[in-house]
Design a protein around this motif. Structure first.
Motif, PDB file in Angstrom:
ATOM      1  N   LYS A 193       0.712  -1.069   0.143  1.00 21.12           N
ATOM      2  CA  LYS A 193      -0.131   0.071  -0.134  1.00 21.12           C
ATOM      3  C   LYS A 193       0.855   1.355  -0.136  1.00 21.12           C
ATOM      4  O   LYS A 193       0.327   2.365  -0.482  1.00 21.12           O
ATOM      5  CB  LYS A 193      -0.966  -0.162   1.236  1.00 21.12           C
ATOM      6  CG  LYS A 193      -2.093  -0.996   1.127  1.00 21.12           C
ATOM      7  CD  LYS A 193      -2.999  -1.101   2.281  1.00 21.12           C
ATOM      8  CE  LYS A 193      -4.128  -1.861   2.195  1.00 21.12           C
ATOM      9  NZ  LYS A 193      -5.101  -1.920   3.374  1.00 21.12           N
ATOM     10  N   LYS A 251      -4.784   5.846   8.492  1.00 21.35           N
ATOM     11  CA  LYS A 251      -5.439   5.015   9.646  1.00 21.35           C
ATOM     12  C   LYS A 251      -5.581   3.888   9.650  1.00 21.35           C
ATOM     13  O   LYS A 251      -5.554   2.759  10.675  1.00 21.35           O
ATOM     14  CB  LYS A 251      -6.805   5.759   9.670  1.00 21.35           C
ATOM     15  CG  LYS A 251      -6.837   7.340   9.979  1.00 21.35           C
ATOM     16  CD  LYS A 251      -8.320   8.111   9.615  1.00 21.35           C
ATOM     17  CE  LYS A 251      -8.094   9.360   9.864  1.00 21.35           C
ATOM     18  NZ  LYS A 251      -9.323  10.246   9.588  1.00 21.35           N
ATOM     19  N   ASP A 252      -5.759   3.039   8.493  1.00 20.99           N
ATOM     20  CA  ASP A 252      -5.744   1.583   8.334  1.00 20.99           C
ATOM     21  C   ASP A 252      -4.586   0.964   8.842  1.00 20.99           C
ATOM     22  O   ASP A 252      -4.541  -0.078   9.336  1.00 20.99           O
ATOM     23  CB  ASP A 252      -5.915   1.358   6.885  1.00 20.99           C
ATOM     24  CG  ASP A 252      -7.513   1.520   6.419  1.00 20.99           C
ATOM     25  OD1 ASP A 252      -8.609   1.889   7.334  1.00 20.99           O
ATOM     26  OD2 ASP A 252      -7.815   1.611   5.392  1.00 20.99           O
ATOM     27  N   LYS A 274      -4.297   1.067  12.600  1.00 20.54           N
ATOM     28  CA  LYS A 274      -5.355   0.170  13.245  1.00 20.54           C
ATOM     29  C   LYS A 274      -4.591  -1.403  12.863  1.00 20.54           C
ATOM     30  O   LYS A 274      -4.509  -2.114  14.177  1.00 20.54           O
ATOM     31  CB  LYS A 274      -6.587   0.142  12.572  1.00 20.54           C
ATOM     32  CG  LYS A 274      -7.567  -0.606  13.041  1.00 20.54           C
ATOM     33  CD  LYS A 274      -9.119  -0.582  12.267  1.00 20.54           C
ATOM     34  CE  LYS A 274     -10.156  -1.312  12.830  1.00 20.54           C
ATOM     35  NZ  LYS A 274     -11.289  -1.216  12.202  1.00 20.54           N
TER      36      LYS A 274
END
Length: 167
Positions: free
Chosen positions: A65, A132-133, A136
């Protein structure tokens, strides 16, 4: 790895380092688990190997990513911890039994603490970068690693160390 130029470089470098650290730890856990006497400890080491594999998949996904080359960077820190683990569980270790189990827990926890620090650091970088992902996923991994560490402390204090004291 070349010198980091920004926080993104630090973040991806941390992910690559952790991937290598995970691979090294998984290999030594497999070796150590064959020497364990305590069934709960053996079970935990097996579960930890599965957790390490899951966490490695997380690292690979996060690298994908981030548009970085999905590769690991050899982790010299874990290399040292693994060398110590091998030394203390093979070369300078009792043959089997509670004393060896206590040594295995100590070595496991040393390696685990490296993971807690690394995953926590990567989560902090990801947070600052607004990922953010990633935060987490990395926080979840950190909590799982920390949970394994806490379980090992409990196992050591309630059975393994007590049995080793008697031996």
């Amino acid at each position: 790895m070349s010198a980091p130029e920004n926080l993104t470089d630090l973040y991806t470098g941390e992910l690559q380092d952790l991937w290598s650290a995970n691979d090294q730890m998984a290999k030594v856990l497999k070796k150590m688990s064959s020497k364990v006497s305590d069934e709960k400890l053996k079970d935990m080491l097996t579960k930890s190997q599965a957790g390490i594999a899951e966490h490695t998949d997380v690292l690979k996904t996060l690298l994908e990513k981030s548009d970085e080359n999905v590769k690991k960077e050899h982790c010299k820190g874990m290399e040292g911890l693994v060398a110590e683990a091998i030394k203390h569980t093979t070369e300078e270790a009792p043959e089997k039994g509670p004393v060896l189990d206590a040594v295995i827990i100590a070595q496991y926890q040393r390696m685990t603490h490296y993971g807690i620090a690394g995953f926590g650091t990567a989560a902090s970088y990801a947070g600052t970068l607004g990922l953010k992902d990633a935060v987490k996923a990395l926080d979840k991994a950190t909590k799982e690693i920390y949970g394994g560490d806490e379980y090992m402390t409990k196992l050591a204090e309630t059975t393994v160390n007590i049995d080793a004291k008697v031996e």
